[in-house]
Structure formats: structure tokens, C-alpha cells
Write a protein that holds these residues in place. Structure first.
Motif, PDB file in Angstrom:
ATOM      1  N   THR A  89     -15.624   8.928  -5.729  1.00  0.00           N
ATOM      2  CA  THR A  89     -14.551   8.861  -6.705  1.00  0.00           C
ATOM      3  C   THR A  89     -13.272   8.880  -5.891  1.00  0.00           C
ATOM      4  OG1 THR A  89     -15.864  10.031  -8.340  1.00  0.00           O
ATOM      5  CG2 THR A  89     -13.464  10.010  -8.664  1.00  0.00           C
ATOM      6  N   TYR A  90     -12.602   7.743  -5.847  1.00  0.00           N
ATOM      7  CA  TYR A  90     -11.428   7.614  -4.987  1.00  0.00           C
ATOM      8  C   TYR A  90     -10.256   8.430  -5.520  1.00  0.00           C
ATOM      9  CZ  TYR A  90     -13.486   3.979  -2.098  1.00  0.00           C
ATOM     10  OH  TYR A  90     -14.276   3.283  -1.207  1.00  0.00           O
ATOM     11  N   ASP A  91      -9.579   9.110  -4.591  1.00  0.00           N
ATOM     12  CA  ASP A  91      -8.373   9.878  -4.888  1.00  0.00           C
ATOM     13  C   ASP A  91      -7.127   9.044  -4.612  1.00  0.00           C
ATOM     14  OD1 ASP A  91     -10.016  12.168  -5.261  1.00  0.00           O
ATOM     15  OD2 ASP A  91      -9.900  12.613  -3.125  1.00  0.00           O
ATOM     16  N   GLY A  92      -7.245   8.116  -3.696  1.00  0.00           N
ATOM     17  CA  GLY A  92      -6.092   7.309  -3.294  1.00  0.00           C
ATOM     18  C   GLY A  92      -6.224   6.925  -1.838  1.00  0.00           C
ATOM     19  N   LEU A  93      -5.098   6.753  -1.204  1.00  0.00           N
ATOM     20  CA  LEU A  93      -5.061   6.391   0.206  1.00  0.00           C
ATOM     21  C   LEU A  93      -4.943   7.661   1.027  1.00  0.00           C
ATOM     22  CD1 LEU A  93      -4.950   3.767   1.928  1.00  0.00           C
ATOM     23  CD2 LEU A  93      -2.465   4.019   1.912  1.00  0.00           C
ATOM     24  N   GLY A  94      -5.848   7.855   1.977  1.00  0.00           N
ATOM     25  CA  GLY A  94      -5.830   9.047   2.810  1.00  0.00           C
ATOM     26  C   GLY A  94      -5.088   8.835   4.116  1.00  0.00           C
ATOM     27  N   LEU A 101       0.824  -1.209   0.000  1.00  0.00           N
ATOM     28  CA  LEU A 101       0.000   0.000   0.000  1.00  0.00           C
ATOM     29  C   LEU A 101       0.858   1.259   0.000  1.00  0.00           C
ATOM     30  CD1 LEU A 101      -2.794  -1.129   2.477  1.00  0.00           C
ATOM     31  CD2 LEU A 101      -3.101  -0.594   0.044  1.00  0.00           C
ATOM     32  N   ALA A 102       1.921   1.262   0.788  1.00  0.00           N
ATOM     33  CA  ALA A 102       2.806   2.432   0.858  1.00  0.00           C
ATOM     34  C   ALA A 102       3.482   2.688  -0.497  1.00  0.00           C
ATOM     35  CB  ALA A 102       3.850   2.234   1.945  1.00  0.00           C
ATOM     36  N   ASP A 103       3.848   1.624  -1.189  1.00  0.00           N
ATOM     37  CA  ASP A 103       4.498   1.773  -2.498  1.00  0.00           C
ATOM     38  C   ASP A 103       3.519   2.240  -3.573  1.00  0.00           C
ATOM     39  OD1 ASP A 103       6.879   0.941  -1.364  1.00  0.00           O
ATOM     40  OD2 ASP A 103       6.795  -1.097  -2.202  1.00  0.00           O
ATOM     41  N   GLU A 104       2.243   1.886  -3.441  1.00  0.00           N
ATOM     42  CA  GLU A 104       1.234   2.238  -4.448  1.00  0.00           C
ATOM     43  C   GLU A 104       0.675   3.646  -4.280  1.00  0.00           C
ATOM     44  OE1 GLU A 104      -1.781  -0.772  -4.070  1.00  0.00           O
ATOM     45  OE2 GLU A 104      -0.539  -2.327  -4.977  1.00  0.00           O
ATOM     46  N   HIS A 105       0.873   4.260  -3.108  1.00  0.00           N
ATOM     47  CA  HIS A 105       0.228   5.542  -2.828  1.00  0.00           C
ATOM     48  C   HIS A 105       1.226   6.555  -2.273  1.00  0.00           C
ATOM     49  CE1 HIS A 105      -3.737   3.783  -3.428  1.00  0.00           C
ATOM     50  NE2 HIS A 105      -3.272   2.716  -2.800  1.00  0.00           N
ATOM     51  N   GLU A 106       0.837   7.834  -2.382  1.00  0.00           N
ATOM     52  CA  GLU A 106       1.635   8.931  -1.845  1.00  0.00           C
ATOM     53  C   GLU A 106       0.729   9.852  -1.040  1.00  0.00           C
ATOM     54  OE1 GLU A 106       3.423  10.965  -5.115  1.00  0.00           O
ATOM     55  OE2 GLU A 106       4.560   9.225  -5.775  1.00  0.00           O
ATOM     56  N   ASP A 107       1.363  10.692  -0.244  1.00  0.00           N
ATOM     57  CA  ASP A 107       0.658  11.771   0.460  1.00  0.00           C
ATOM     58  C   ASP A 107      -0.502  11.299   1.323  1.00  0.00           C
ATOM     59  OD1 ASP A 107       2.378  13.658  -0.685  1.00  0.00           O
ATOM     60  OD2 ASP A 107       1.132  13.775  -2.487  1.00  0.00           O
ATOM     61  N   TYR A 108      -0.254  10.396   2.212  1.00  0.00           N
ATOM     62  CA  TYR A 108      -1.260   9.929   3.150  1.00  0.00           C
ATOM     63  C   TYR A 108      -0.763  10.204   4.570  1.00  0.00           C
ATOM     64  CZ  TYR A 108       1.958   6.002   2.762  1.00  0.00           C
ATOM     65  OH  TYR A 108       3.087   5.236   2.693  1.00  0.00           O
ATOM     66  N   VAL A 109      -1.687  10.261   5.478  1.00  0.00           N
ATOM     67  CA  VAL A 109      -1.369  10.436   6.895  1.00  0.00           C
ATOM     68  C   VAL A 109      -1.084   9.061   7.478  1.00  0.00           C
ATOM     69  CG1 VAL A 109      -2.326  11.116   9.142  1.00  0.00           C
ATOM     70  CG2 VAL A 109      -2.774  12.522   7.111  1.00  0.00           C
ATOM     71  N   GLU A 110      -0.028   8.954   8.254  1.00  0.00           N
ATOM     72  CA  GLU A 110       0.299   7.694   8.919  1.00  0.00           C
ATOM     73  C   GLU A 110       0.026   7.826  10.414  1.00  0.00           C
ATOM     74  OE1 GLU A 110       3.855   5.345   7.419  1.00  0.00           O
ATOM     75  OE2 GLU A 110       4.386   7.406   6.888  1.00  0.00           O
ATOM     76  N   PHE A 111      -0.394   6.729  11.021  1.00  0.00           N
ATOM     77  CA  PHE A 111      -0.532   6.715  12.472  1.00  0.00           C
ATOM     78  C   PHE A 111      -0.277   5.312  12.994  1.00  0.00           C
ATOM     79  CE2 PHE A 111      -4.738   5.110  11.532  1.00  0.00           C
ATOM     80  CZ  PHE A 111      -5.078   4.337  12.635  1.00  0.00           C
ATOM     81  N   GLN A 112       0.047   5.272  14.272  1.00  0.00           N
ATOM     82  CA  GLN A 112       0.228   4.005  14.974  1.00  0.00           C
ATOM     83  C   GLN A 112      -0.569   4.058  16.265  1.00  0.00           C
ATOM     84  OE1 GLN A 112       4.383   3.523  15.795  1.00  0.00           O
ATOM     85  NE2 GLN A 112       4.833   2.720  13.771  1.00  0.00           N
TER      86      GLN A 112
END
Length: 187
Positions: free
Chosen positions: A114-119, A25-36
Motif C-alpha cells: 500500500t503505497y504511502d508516496g515517494l520515499g 515528482l517533486a510537486d506531487e509528493h512531500e517528505d522524501y529523502v533526496e540524494f545525488q
């Protein structure tokens, strides 16, 4: 082999699957918020989530962050825990992660986007009895194609769907949603 050994093995297999899904998922998408986040759970609950993670890398399935151009976000009400959450749930074996998110969105809110990608890309760690596993929580983002909401949840977990300009206090992962909104809309 003892029950402890079996649980250790399951946790190890789950971590490996989560690693693969996370990196894909990280390789397929850019500009997303990450959390743990980390959750301490009972041994039975640990086994349940570890089995889900081993199967797909996902302890809670896939979700959608549906928004209007004005910045309003869609949340659905899980009455049993009195919490507003993002629409989403388990991904069927024959679905991609995003297809599962889209199906769940339709069931829980009656709309499509309409999906933009991974948020948002989350990492959820589970601890129990000295064991640790983690899974991926993918949240896809997309602009709503319509705004008329209708709950058709076959599991009867969701009782209401609503657009929010301001996030309610009882919204799950409120801080992460606010960070995403700030990144996306500059608020």
C-alpha cells in the motif's frame, strides 16, 4: 554532424526530460529523502543511459521501498554484482512511474504494498568524454500487504528476496536507505 555532436544533443535532450520528470515528482509528493550521485561511465554506457533518460527521465526505472510496520526493509539480491538492492526496474511505455515500480516489485519479490508516496528522490549524474547528463531515480515507499516472498523475475537478474532488520554491508545506497529509515521510523 559528428558523433560527438550527436552525443551532446542526446545529453541535452536527456537533461530536459529529467528536469520535467524531477519537478513533476517533486510537486506531487512531500517528505522524501533526496540524494545525488555521480557516475563516470564509458561512452557506450553514457549513450545507453542518455537514451533511457531522454525517453522517460529515468536511467534505472522506478523502485519500491517496501517495509513492514516493524521497520524491516525488503531488498532483493542481484547475484551478478553480489549486491542487495531495492526491487525495481524499467518502466514500460504504457505504465506510470508508480505502476512500473509496482509491477517490478511483484516480479522481483512476489508481493504488493500500500503505497504511502515517494520515499526517496534521487538525481543520478553521468559523465563521459566531456559530456554530462542526469536522470531521476524515484523510489516509492509502501507498507507490505503480505510478507511471503517469491522471486518471479523474468529477466533472471534477481536470485533472492529477503526482509532486513539491519541493512547488509553490500546494500546499494546503504547510507540513503539508513537516512530514509531514520526519517520514517525515528531510528
Amino acid at each position: 554532424m559528428t558523433a560527438v555532436d550527436n552525443l551532446w544533443y542526446l545529453a541535452s535532450e536527456a537533461r530536459q526530460e529529467a528536469e520535467q520528470v524531477y519537478h513533476r515528482l517533486a510537486d506531487e509528493h512531500e517528505d522524501y529523502v533526496e540524494f545525488q550521485t555521480t557516475r563516470t561511465v564509458s561512452r557506450d554506457r553514457f549513450r545507453t543511459v542518455a537514451e533511457r533518460i531522454e525517453a522517460q527521465g529515468l536511467p534505472y526505472g522506478a523502485h519500491t521501498l517496501a517495509y513492514r510496520p516493524s521497520g524491516e526493509l525488503l531488498l532483493v539480491k542481484q547475484e551478478a554484482i553480489d549486491t542487495w538492492v531495492l526491487p525495481g526496474g524499467e518502466v514500460e511505455p504504457d505504465e506510470s512511474v508508480r505502476e512500473g515500480a509496482r509491477r517490478e516489485l511483484g516480479e522481483e519479490a512476489g508481493i504488493d504494498v500500500t503505497y504511502d508516496g515517494l520515499g526517496i528522490l534521487g538525481e543520478v549524474r553521468f559523465l563521459s568524454d566531456g559530456h554530462e547528463a542526469w536522470g531521476v531515480l524515484p523510489v516509492f515507499e509502501g507498507e507490505a500487504d503480505s510478507t511471503d516472498l517469491e522471486v518471479r523475475d523474468p529477466d533472471d537478474e534477481i536470485t533472492e528476496a529477503r526482509w532486513f532488520e539491519e541493512l547488509p554491508e553490500n546494500a546499494r545506497d546503504r547510507a540513503v536507505l539508513q537516512e530514509w529509515r531514520s526519517d520514517r521510523f525515528g531510528e
